[in-house]
Design a protein around this motif. Sequence first.
Motif, short mmCIF file in Angstrom:
data_model
loop_
_atom_site.label_atom_id
_atom_site.label_comp_id
_atom_site.label_asym_id
_atom_site.label_seq_id
_atom_site.Cartn_x
_atom_site.Cartn_y
_atom_site.Cartn_z
N LEU A 79 0.83 -1.21 0.00
CA LEU A 79 0.00 0.00 0.00
C LEU A 79 0.87 1.26 0.00
CD1 LEU A 79 -2.77 -1.04 2.57
CD2 LEU A 79 -3.11 -0.59 0.14
N ALA A 80 1.98 1.21 0.73
CA ALA A 80 2.88 2.36 0.78
C ALA A 80 3.51 2.65 -0.58
CB ALA A 80 3.97 2.13 1.82
N VAL A 81 3.91 1.59 -1.27
CA VAL A 81 4.48 1.77 -2.62
C VAL A 81 3.44 2.39 -3.55
CG1 VAL A 81 5.36 0.56 -4.66
CG2 VAL A 81 6.18 -0.07 -2.38
N ALA A 82 2.20 1.87 -3.46
CA ALA A 82 1.12 2.41 -4.30
C ALA A 82 0.87 3.88 -3.96
CB ALA A 82 -0.15 1.59 -4.09
N GLY A 83 0.88 4.20 -2.67
CA GLY A 83 0.66 5.58 -2.25
C GLY A 83 1.78 6.49 -2.70
N TRP A 84 3.01 6.02 -2.58
CA TRP A 84 4.19 6.80 -2.99
C TRP A 84 4.08 7.16 -4.47
CZ3 TRP A 84 9.89 4.86 -1.94
CH2 TRP A 84 10.75 5.96 -2.02
N ILE A 85 3.77 6.16 -5.30
CA ILE A 85 3.65 6.38 -6.75
C ILE A 85 2.49 7.33 -7.04
CG2 ILE A 85 3.09 5.28 -8.95
CD1 ILE A 85 4.52 2.76 -7.90
N ARG A 86 1.37 7.10 -6.38
CA ARG A 86 0.17 7.92 -6.65
C ARG A 86 0.39 9.37 -6.23
NH1 ARG A 86 -4.88 7.69 -8.17
NH2 ARG A 86 -6.60 8.59 -7.01
N TRP A 87 1.02 9.58 -5.10
CA TRP A 87 1.27 10.95 -4.63
C TRP A 87 2.26 11.67 -5.53
CZ3 TRP A 87 1.16 12.53 1.15
CH2 TRP A 87 -0.03 12.08 1.73
N ILE A 88 3.29 10.97 -6.01
CA ILE A 88 4.30 11.61 -6.86
C ILE A 88 3.72 11.94 -8.23
CG2 ILE A 88 6.47 11.20 -8.10
CD1 ILE A 88 7.45 9.65 -5.68
N ARG A 89 2.96 11.01 -8.80
CA ARG A 89 2.37 11.23 -10.12
C ARG A 89 1.28 12.28 -10.09
NH1 ARG A 89 1.66 5.15 -12.77
NH2 ARG A 89 3.90 4.77 -13.14
N GLY A 90 0.54 12.32 -8.97
CA GLY A 90 -0.53 13.31 -8.86
C GLY A 90 -1.66 13.02 -9.81
N ARG A 91 -2.33 14.07 -10.23
CA ARG A 91 -3.46 13.95 -11.15
C ARG A 91 -3.30 14.98 -12.25
NH1 ARG A 91 -9.35 14.63 -8.73
NH2 ARG A 91 -8.77 12.68 -7.68
N ALA A 92 -3.19 14.51 -13.48
CA ALA A 92 -3.04 15.38 -14.65
C ALA A 92 -1.88 16.36 -14.48
CB ALA A 92 -4.35 16.15 -14.90
#
Length: 213
Positions: A79-92
């Motif tokens: 979950l942390a890896v998924a969160g790290w990627i999601r937070w860095i990539r952001g949205r659009a």
Amino acid sequence: MIALLVDWLNSAAVTSFGTTTSWAEVLGFASGAVCVWLVARQSAWNWPIGIANNLVWILLFYAAGLFADSALQLVYIALAVAGWIRWIRGRAGNPLPVTGTSLEEWRWLAGTGIVGTAALTVLLHTATSSTVPFWDAVTTALSLLATWGQVNKRWESWLLWIAADLVYVPLYLHKGLTLTALLYVGFLALCVRGLVEWRRTSGLPALATTAGK
């Protein structure tokens, strides 16, 4: 090398209230406090610090023969890896915004929480020596659901963390872990601060509290 590390982590760091606190507990609280503070500030650095904390617990739980607890840390790391990627990539191309949880998501969370708690209670009761299987299951389910909310920047994730901590404090007192219970009171205060900060940045009306001042 790993055995030496585990021995050091299990060694006494400080004794207070008649209880010996290991270096693992000290590092766990310190890294946990920093992690929660970074989450409140929406810093993606919270994820690698959280992963490092999980790796410590994997070693300790595995060495103690608590294989289920050790395996659970792998779920937190995923979950942390998924969160790290999601937070860095952001949205659009923009930072991931803080949003609220939809009604459909709440239904999914409630169903998952109820089923997960029931399954974990049965597992802990039949396969472990837990003296409080239901409450162990409740806190685990709440923590996993709160982490999911944190990954997706749902401000209500703080409500789930607060609910978990409100159970953890009396649970640790019941187990005679007075110092750990006091540490979780500190986590509870940090979670309230995080709730206020995320509500403020979500564009929703601010909560009526002085915690954010």
